[in-house]
Enzyme design. Structure first.
Site, PDB file in Angstrom:
ATOM      1  N   HIS A 244       1.268  -1.090  -0.060  1.00  0.00           N
ATOM      2  CA  HIS A 244      -0.329  -0.184  -0.075  1.00  0.00           C
ATOM      3  C   HIS A 244       0.864   1.643   0.403  1.00  0.00           C
ATOM      4  CE1 HIS A 244      -3.806  -2.718   0.436  1.00  0.00           C
ATOM      5  NE2 HIS A 244      -3.071  -3.019   1.842  1.00  0.00           N
TER       6      HIS A 244
ATOM      7  N   GLN B 131       1.137 -13.545   5.436  1.00  0.00           N
ATOM      8  CA  GLN B 131       0.085 -12.884   6.355  1.00  0.00           C
ATOM      9  C   GLN B 131      -1.779 -13.647   5.833  1.00  0.00           C
ATOM     10  OE1 GLN B 131       0.156  -9.049   4.767  1.00  0.00           O
ATOM     11  NE2 GLN B 131      -0.005  -8.536   6.334  1.00  0.00           N
TER      12      GLN B 131
ATOM     13  N   GLU C 136      -5.435 -13.594   5.507  1.00  0.00           N
ATOM     14  CA  GLU C 136      -6.413 -12.135   5.050  1.00  0.00           C
ATOM     15  C   GLU C 136      -7.032 -12.113   4.614  1.00  0.00           C
ATOM     16  OE1 GLU C 136      -3.726  -8.245   4.587  1.00  0.00           O
ATOM     17  OE2 GLU C 136      -3.000 -10.118   3.137  1.00  0.00           O
TER      18      GLU C 136
ATOM     19  N   ASP D  94      -8.858  -6.613   5.841  1.00  0.00           N
ATOM     20  CA  ASP D  94      -9.233  -8.024   4.601  1.00  0.00           C
ATOM     21  C   ASP D  94      -9.941  -9.188   5.066  1.00  0.00           C
ATOM     22  OD1 ASP D  94      -8.015  -6.454   2.386  1.00  0.00           O
ATOM     23  OD2 ASP D  94      -6.024  -6.802   3.176  1.00  0.00           O
TER      24      ASP D  94
END
Length: 251
Positions: A47, A148, A150, A176
């Site tokens: 991001h 991760q 998510e 998420d």
């Protein structure tokens, strides 16, 4: 400077390793964050606006501050994994891991063939462009690897993911994960709490360190999560720290 070996010793002692998150592309911000007392600083390549050419200077600044440079990749794919490692990342956070096969591929791309992987060998900043070649290849076997979780789909394959022998920790992506369940940011929803409990229980079952990102700085919440058994924690974001200190007081 904190190393991956230091982080492993912290975890082996039963303590939590606490890092932070970098989204601003300023080397000054990176050095400040590196000096702020964290074990590691994760550069957010998913991001944030980081590019391959500027990544080496960001990592140098983090190292100068004394923390270990980690990278949260834009995707768990061959090119971004190679780019982060060659720039000098000591740890990788793989986003959106949903299956064991996906994790297998990511880990293979992160390790050299002598460690059972498929990473290409060449001169790069991480090995001082060939000057530190053999010692770096040895250190590269110890790269800290985090998956991760998510998406709710990952829970269907959770045990297979957590059985991976090179997995050091998992990090829950709460926004998420909740979004994939149709309950975005409703972190007190029973279904979300049940999903978190399943991940916690799976980590305990397989001896994997449980992690999360405390996005908005909150010392009390940090203490609570450590008490609950979380051991790989990202605390805050450089931009959040700036907002909380810089916003004009309402007098």
């Amino acid at each position: 400077m904190t190393t991956v070996q230091d982080i492993r010793r912290i975890l082996a002692s039963g303590q939590a390793t606490v890092g932070s998150w970098l989204q601003l592309t300023s080397t000054d911000a990176a050095e400040i964050m590196g000096r702020a007392g964290y074990d590691w600083i994760a550069v957010d390549m998913e991001h944030g606006a980081f590019g391959r050419t500027g990544l080496t200077d960001i990592f140098r600044a983090i190292e100068r501050g004394g923390a270990a440079p980690f990278a949260r990749l834009a995707e768990a794919a061959k090119t971004p994994i190679k780019a982060a490692l060659e720039a000098g990342a000591q740890g990788l956070i793989f986003p959106m891991i949903e299956s064991r096969a996906q994790l297998d591929r990511a880990v293979n791309w992160a390790l050299y063939p002598d460690a059972g992987g498929e990473r290409g060998v060449g001169y790069c900043r991480a090995n001082a462009f060939g000057r530190d070649f053999t010692p770096y290849c040895a250190r590269a076997r110890d790269i800290f690897l985090v998956a991760q979780i998510e998406n709710i789909r990952a829970l269907h394959h959770l045990d297979d993911i957590l059985r991976h022998p090179r997995l050091d920790a998992v990090m829950v992506g709460p926004y998420d994960l909740s979004c994939s369940m149709g309950i975005t940011a409703r972190f007190d929803h029973p279904d979300f709490l049940a999903a978190i409990a399943r991940i916690e229980q799976g980590c305990a079952r397989h001896g994997v360190h449980m992690g999360l990102h405390i996005v908005e700085p909150n010392p009390a919440l940090l203490s609570l999560r450590i008490a609950q058994g979380y051991r790989f924690i990202a605390y805050g974001i450089d931009a959040s720290f700036l907002w909380s200190s810089a916003e004009r007081p309402r007098l």
